[in-house]
Design an enzyme around this catalytic site. Structure first.
Site, PDB file in Angstrom:
ATOM      1  N   SER A 148       3.933  -2.864  -5.010  1.00  0.00           N
ATOM      2  CA  SER A 148       2.507  -2.580  -4.851  1.00  0.00           C
ATOM      3  C   SER A 148       2.339  -1.176  -4.284  1.00  0.00           C
ATOM      4  CB  SER A 148       1.937  -3.620  -3.901  1.00  0.00           C
ATOM      5  OG  SER A 148       0.791  -3.129  -3.274  1.00  0.00           O
ATOM      6  N   SER A 149       1.169  -0.594  -4.482  1.00  0.00           N
ATOM      7  CA  SER A 149       0.918   0.767  -3.976  1.00  0.00           C
ATOM      8  C   SER A 149       0.876   0.813  -2.448  1.00  0.00           C
ATOM      9  CB  SER A 149      -0.399   1.305  -4.533  1.00  0.00           C
ATOM     10  OG  SER A 149      -1.462   0.471  -4.139  1.00  0.00           O
ATOM     11  N   CYS A 150       0.806  -0.349  -1.795  1.00  0.00           N
ATOM     12  CA  CYS A 150       0.755  -0.345  -0.321  1.00  0.00           C
ATOM     13  C   CYS A 150       2.093   0.068   0.299  1.00  0.00           C
ATOM     14  CB  CYS A 150       0.318  -1.699   0.211  1.00  0.00           C
ATOM     15  SG  CYS A 150       1.546  -2.962  -0.035  1.00  0.00           S
ATOM     16  N   TYR A 191       3.741  -6.911   4.783  1.00  0.00           N
ATOM     17  CA  TYR A 191       3.823  -7.100   3.327  1.00  0.00           C
ATOM     18  C   TYR A 191       4.464  -5.868   2.677  1.00  0.00           C
ATOM     19  CZ  TYR A 191       1.958  -7.731  -1.436  1.00  0.00           C
ATOM     20  OH  TYR A 191       1.813  -7.863  -2.800  1.00  0.00           O
ATOM     21  N   LYS A 247       7.912  -5.355   0.461  1.00  0.00           N
ATOM     22  CA  LYS A 247       7.933  -4.760  -0.884  1.00  0.00           C
ATOM     23  C   LYS A 247       8.912  -3.567  -0.939  1.00  0.00           C
ATOM     24  CE  LYS A 247       5.138  -7.343  -3.197  1.00  0.00           C
ATOM     25  NZ  LYS A 247       5.704  -8.146  -4.296  1.00  0.00           N
ATOM     26  N   HIS A 265     -10.134  -9.437  -3.853  1.00  0.00           N
ATOM     27  CA  HIS A 265     -10.174  -7.974  -3.947  1.00  0.00           C
ATOM     28  C   HIS A 265     -11.554  -7.519  -4.410  1.00  0.00           C
ATOM     29  CE1 HIS A 265      -5.580  -8.345  -4.469  1.00  0.00           C
ATOM     30  NE2 HIS A 265      -5.829  -7.890  -3.263  1.00  0.00           N
TER      31      HIS A 265
END
Ligand code: NAP
Length: 327
Positions: free
Chosen positions: A110-112, A139, A143, A186
């Site tokens: 994910s971009s996080c 999280y 990742k 979201h």
């Protein structure tokens, strides 16, 4: 006769996993060569069960789209579950895949994973250059560990065992199969639901949190699935040419962003809600901009296919069929 690889799609009931299964079928992959298990049938946090499953099924390829996923509220409330379950799912699958001869695996992140203050648009090499956004740090750490698991297995066993484990990092995804939970969804599903409910109840206006000025990027789920299959199928020499052994992940985005205000106006048009849209500037905005640099993916031959309006129309149809009746 072509012998199709046996593919395990982990998380096939989720938004992205189900789109990957659809994509494989559209591309002519026979259904009987796709292996799936529901969460109830196989808890991926259970190491012994995952090892037994791989030993019995012996898949050739794995799409790792299973994860514990949630919004800010869930991440803040259940940080232990987010880090523990995601670490376990990844570690169990990657290791069991290696032990059972899986040569090709695609991990979905994910971009996080990128630092809170990463330069925009965010390039792959921004990874591990700064502090993460605190709300979803557990999280994001899981990742990042997933990417490093794939890289480490490649580095240690790539040559000896022919391993080729890859990672893709998508931006915000939306589309059929999204989560429309009233408190925990979201921005796109939340706005679809709110505008739809306002239309049905003939509410004069809808107020949205924040100033409406932050810019975000959105990717239609079928584009994510097609990009995932594309990256999985790339020849190894091509993949290696565009990555480094300790920087292997590939951003997946459409390359442009829009403000939350523009997004809200577009969704209102798609839902056919004509009331007033106002913004409550006393509520937090989040980061001013979050855009992925997807030039690596583009150089590898994938460009997004689905425009925002077409994607939102498909998402709204899915909402009407599968969710509106249950609200
Ligand atoms: N949605 C986005 O905007 C977005 C953006 C960037 C990246 N991603 C990434 O894409 C991947 C898929 O996301 P998604 O949106 O498709 O999530 P999702 O709809 O919540 O799907 C996740 C799937 O994983 C399954 N799962 C979770 N824990 C499991 C376990 N212990 N054992 C077996 N199955 C388990 C879930 O089953 P149950 O529901 O039965 O638990 C669900 O089917 C994730 O890695 C996520 O980080 C998503």
């Amino acid at each position: 006769m072509i012998m199709h690889p046996k593919i395990f799609v982990a998380g096939h009931r989720g938004m992205v996993g189900s789109a990957i299964v659809r994509q494989l079928l559209v591309q002519g992959h026979p259904a009987e060569r796709i292996v799936t298990r529901t969460h109830t049938e196989l808890d991926l946090t259970e190491q012994a069960a995952v090892r037994a499953f791989f030993a019995a099924e012996r898949p050739d390829q794995v799409y790792l789209a299973a994860a514990k996923v949630g919004g800010i509220h869930a991440n803040n409330t259940y940080p232990a579950e987010f880090i523990y379950q995601n670490l376990m799912i990844e570690a169990n699958i990657v290791d069991a895949a290696f032990r059972n001869g899986v040569k090709k695996l695609l991990f979905l992140g994910s971009s996080c994973i990128y630092p809170k203050l990463a330069p925009q648009p965010m390039r792959e090499d921004a990874l591990l250059t700064g502090a993460l956004e605190p709300t979803n740090e557990p999280y994001a750490i899981a990742k990042i560990a997933g990417i490093k698991l794939c890289e480490s297995y490649n580095r240690q066993y790539g040559q000896s065992h022919g391993l080729d484990y890859r990672s893709v990092m998508p931006t915000n995804i939306y589309g059929p199969g999204d989560n429309y939970h009233p408190q925990n969804s979201h921005v796109i599903p939340a706005l679809i639901r709110r505008f739809h409910e306002a239309k049905v109840s003939q509410a004069p206006g809808v107020t949205i949190w924040g100033t409406g000025t932050p810019k975000r990027e959105f990717l239609y789920v079928d584009d994510m699935a097609a990009a995932s299959v594309h990256v999985m199928h790339l020849p190894q020499a091509t993949y290696l040419q565009h990555t480094q052994s300790m920087l292997t992940h590939i951003n997946v985005g459409c390359g442009h962003d829009l403000t939350i205000k523009e997004l809200a106006e577009t969704i209102a048009l798609v839902v056919e809600y004509s009331g007033e849209i106002t913004f409550d500037a006393s509520k937090p905005d989040g980061a001013p901009r979050k855009l992925m640099d997807s030039s690596r993916l583009n150089a590898l031959g994938y460009q997004c296919q689905v425009g925002l309006v077409a994607g939102l129309e498909a998402a709204y149809q899915d909402f009407l069929i599968n969710h509106a009746a249950h609200t």
